[in-house]
Motif scaffolding. Structure first.
Motif, mmCIF file in Angstrom:
data_model
loop_
_atom_site.group_PDB
_atom_site.id
_atom_site.type_symbol
_atom_site.label_atom_id
_atom_site.label_comp_id
_atom_site.label_asym_id
_atom_site.label_seq_id
_atom_site.Cartn_x
_atom_site.Cartn_y
_atom_site.Cartn_z
ATOM 1 N N ALA A 1 -6.973 1.437 -6.056
ATOM 2 C CA ALA A 1 -5.878 2.471 -6.003
ATOM 3 C C ALA A 1 -6.519 3.764 -6.194
ATOM 4 O O ALA A 1 -7.914 4.045 -6.574
ATOM 5 C CB ALA A 1 -5.058 2.092 -7.219
ATOM 6 N N VAL A 2 -5.569 4.753 -6.143
ATOM 7 C CA VAL A 2 -6.233 6.134 -6.562
ATOM 8 C C VAL A 2 -5.405 6.824 -7.554
ATOM 9 O O VAL A 2 -4.243 6.771 -7.711
ATOM 10 C CB VAL A 2 -5.998 7.184 -5.287
ATOM 11 N N ASP A 3 -6.273 7.292 -8.472
ATOM 12 C CA ASP A 3 -5.507 8.179 -9.868
ATOM 13 C C ASP A 3 -5.260 9.736 -9.290
ATOM 14 O O ASP A 3 -6.286 10.252 -9.097
ATOM 15 C CB ASP A 3 -6.408 7.984 -10.754
ATOM 16 N N GLU A 4 -4.258 9.814 -8.824
ATOM 17 C CA GLU A 4 -3.806 11.197 -8.050
ATOM 18 C C GLU A 4 -3.977 12.149 -9.039
ATOM 19 O O GLU A 4 -4.127 13.382 -8.710
ATOM 20 C CB GLU A 4 -2.473 11.023 -7.625
ATOM 21 N N LYS A 5 -3.612 12.144 -10.381
ATOM 22 C CA LYS A 5 -3.928 13.100 -11.438
ATOM 23 C C LYS A 5 -5.233 13.556 -11.495
ATOM 24 O O LYS A 5 -5.633 14.646 -11.432
ATOM 25 C CB LYS A 5 -3.364 12.551 -12.524
ATOM 26 N N SER B 1 0.858 -1.207 -0.019
ATOM 27 C CA SER B 1 0.055 -0.117 -0.034
ATOM 28 C C SER B 1 0.894 1.270 -0.107
ATOM 29 O O SER B 1 1.818 1.304 0.569
ATOM 30 C CB SER B 1 -0.892 -0.054 1.128
ATOM 31 N N GLY B 2 0.330 1.977 -0.919
ATOM 32 C CA GLY B 2 1.412 3.452 -0.991
ATOM 33 C C GLY B 2 2.019 3.369 -2.141
ATOM 34 O O GLY B 2 2.834 4.416 -2.646
ATOM 35 N N HIS B 3 2.519 2.215 -2.844
ATOM 36 C CA HIS B 3 3.314 2.235 -3.949
ATOM 37 C C HIS B 3 2.711 2.726 -5.104
ATOM 38 O O HIS B 3 1.461 2.917 -5.295
ATOM 39 C CB HIS B 3 3.593 0.740 -4.428
ATOM 40 N N LYS B 4 3.440 3.439 -6.000
ATOM 41 C CA LYS B 4 3.007 4.260 -7.214
ATOM 42 C C LYS B 4 3.387 3.780 -8.175
ATOM 43 O O LYS B 4 4.560 3.131 -8.484
ATOM 44 C CB LYS B 4 3.235 5.740 -6.937
ATOM 45 N N TYR C 1 -0.719 6.385 -10.039
ATOM 46 C CA TYR C 1 -1.510 5.385 -9.515
ATOM 47 C C TYR C 1 -1.099 4.842 -8.237
ATOM 48 O O TYR C 1 -0.174 4.174 -8.083
ATOM 49 C CB TYR C 1 -1.988 4.236 -10.412
ATOM 50 N N ARG C 2 -1.699 5.352 -7.108
ATOM 51 C CA ARG C 2 -1.251 4.944 -5.666
ATOM 52 C C ARG C 2 -2.119 3.884 -5.366
ATOM 53 O O ARG C 2 -3.206 3.781 -5.005
ATOM 54 C CB ARG C 2 -1.358 6.036 -4.813
#
Length: 565
Positions: A89-93, A64-67, A72-73
């Motif tokens: 995951a989360v698309d930070e963009k 967890s936390g890997h990008k 994508y986190r």
């Protein structure tokens, strides 16, 4: 559509894998985590397994936390199986949740996963969970897809009980239509399960795992259309009975009793809709079932869609209104204002009020009112009889005058009669090809139930701003007086009624040759001209289209047109 299908096959061919028409599987992300033992049981229950071994590749060490791609986190691992893992995951963009499938680049199925993801992305059908990205980077292959936080798996819905008949009808109708569209593009699923079917908060049903999950698990089939049709039949069977239509338990559902074989849903549970029960057996007929009325089996999603269209439409259940609670009078209304409140917990019966007017004065008043009413009725009767006799005398005196005036002055209102439609054709003068599904045009005035003519689909209700409308020309056979035209649609539609000049000998071909005489909007619209209209050719002109529930696209659908004088 032909170019899209070709592109989907080219991707698979260039990667050195089989065409995606024979590969598909279930997406294991976007939902509750599944362990290795549960997935193995599900494979056996479905009756199909992987045809390839995962090879010596091991899942990459991620946390967890890997990008990925600095964008994508990874948040939570929901599945780790057969050398690949699936994450929320989360698309930070774009600041949104996504799902990600990850496997090593040297995995035996890495090439087919990339090919499947690119083919699924080319389809672009909103009824499927969309593939957003497919990348090979740093010895990893990962596929990014939509994450639907407001959607609920069919597995969770069935845990609470079977679906209502209308919900089951909507589910099988939308899923069958979606899979028919996918097979037309050369894509199959092969592992449609309750975990791959999602219902959004708006009531739309969506499918996840098209093509990508087949590559992840290495599942193939020589008859992909037949396999997907049986899977849809199993989903409908489970939705009606809350039982899996095989002997083994699967997906949190109990299987059928041992040795009884595949029996119809309405024999498993009371109250099951007969038409849906027969439809499930027709889809499952490939596995030994027989429909109760001996219809032919449905072996492809297209045949299943056609069978659903021939069924009477199932209406949603009537809303249930709960009765309001009994009216509770306050202490003030009970007349105890200013008195000492009763002790808590003590129950004191309310005194029954005496019936009104029980005293001597009340009885006398009632007799007086009764006498007045009797007198008033007698006087009224006498006056009415006198008035009737006077009117009879006057009518005798004026009888000769009324006869010479010609009788009734107001002519009788003509009775509305239906006008037969001799023929019809589609009318698209503003389109590039000038045609809109001409082969189905006779369905607007046939007597068959559940049939309709539909327009092409557009990106918005105003025809994607490509034109102002599209319509249907009705030929009444000869010039006739038109009193009203009733049009029934699928979904609320804006429509105009236009009429050609009454002295037109041939059918006009220009929109300007038709004059607007009425307009309206709704699912059933009655168009009444404001003045007398005599014409042979009428134009039903659609100006605003609804978004259809089954395919999520803007298109007009005319179920029926009736013309009367």
């Amino acid at each position: 559509m032909a170019e899209r299908s070709t592109a989907a096959v080219d991707v698979a061919d260039n990667s050195g894998d089989e065409p995606l028409t024979a590969q598909a599987d279930e997406s294991t992300a976007d939902g509750a985590a599944q362990n290795r033992e549960r997935d193995t049981e599900n494979d056996e229950a479905q009756g199909s397994g992987g045809t390839e071994s995962p090879g010596k590749a091991s899942p990459p060490e991620l946390h967890s936390g890997h990008k990925l791609a600095r964008r994508y986190r990874l948040e939570e691992c929901v599945t780790r199986l057969d050398g690949f893992s699936s994450w929320r995951a989360v698309d930070e963009k774009l600041r949104r949740a996504v799902g990600v499938h990850i496997l090593p680049a040297d995995h035996s199925r890495a090439r087919s996963v990339l090919a499947a993801a690119r083919s699924s992305a080319l389809l672009g059908d909103p009824r499927f969970v969309q593939v957003l990205d497919a990348v090979e980077e740093n010895d990893l292959v990962y596929v990014v897809h939509e994450w639907l936080p407001d959607a609920t798996e069919l597995t969770a819905l069935l845990a609470a009980g079977p679906l209502e008949a209308h919900d089951a009808y909507q589910m099988v109708s939308q899923i069958a239509s979606a899979m028919a569209a996918a097979h037309r593009e050369g894509l199959a699923h092969l592992r449609l399960t309750p975990g791959t079917i999602l219902r959004s908060s708006s009531g739309q049903w969506r499918v996840r795992g098209l093509a990508v999950n087949a590559a992840l698990r290495g599942i193939t089939s020589d008859t992909p259309q037949r396999a997907d049709t049986e899977a849809i039949g199993a989903l409908l069977y489970a939705s009606l009975t809350q039982r899996w239509p095989y002997e083994n338990d699967a997906y949190g559902l109990s299987g059928l009793p041992k040795g009884v074989g595949l029996i119809a849903p309405d024999q498993v549970r009371a109250g099951v809709h007969r038409g849906l029960s027969e439809l499930a057996m027709r889809a499952l007929a490939n596995d030994g079932a027989t429909a109760s009325r001996h219809e032919s089996a449905c072996t492809t999603p297209e045949e299943l869609v056609k069978a659903i269209g021939e069924m009477p439409r199932i209406r949603p259940p009537e809303p249930v209104f709960t009765a309001p609670p009994d009216y509770q009078r306050t202490t003030y209304q009970q007349g105890s204002y200013g008195r000492q409140a009763p002790r808590p917990g003590a129950t004191q019966p309310l005194p029954t009020p005496p019936p009104p007017l029980q005293s001597r004065t009340g009885k006398a008043l009632k007799w007086a009112v009764s006498a007045l009413l009797i007198a008033a009725l007698g006087l009224g009767s006498w006056q009415l009889a006198d008035a009737l006799m006077d009117r009879s005398n006057k009518s005798e005196d004026t009888d000769q005058t009324q006869t010479t005036d010609g009788g009734n002055k107001a002519p009788a209102k003509p009775v509305s009669k239906p006008i037969a439609i001799e023929g019809a054709r589609d009318f698209d003068p503003l389109g590039e090809d000038g045609s809109e599904n001409p082969n189905d045009i006779d369905k607007i005035y046939d007597t068959a139930a559940g049939t309709y003519w539909q327009t092409s689909y557009y990106t918005s209700s105003d025809f994607g701003r490509l034109k102002s409308g599209v319509g249907v020309i009705l030929d009444l056979g000869k010039v006739q007086q038109v009193g009203k035209v009733t049009v029934t649609f699928v979904g609320d539609t804006s429509v105009e009624l236009r009429a050609a000049s009454g002295d037109t000998g041939t059918e006009p071909t220009s929109l300007d040759d038709y004059t607007k005489v009425a307009e309206g909007s709704g699912a059933s619209v009655t168009l009444k001209p404001g003045k007398t209209v005599k014409s042979r050719y009428l134009l039903v002109w659609l100006t605003d289209l609804p978004k259809q529930v089954d395919d999520g696209k803007f298109r007009g659908r005319i179920v029926d047109v009736k013309v009367s004088s």
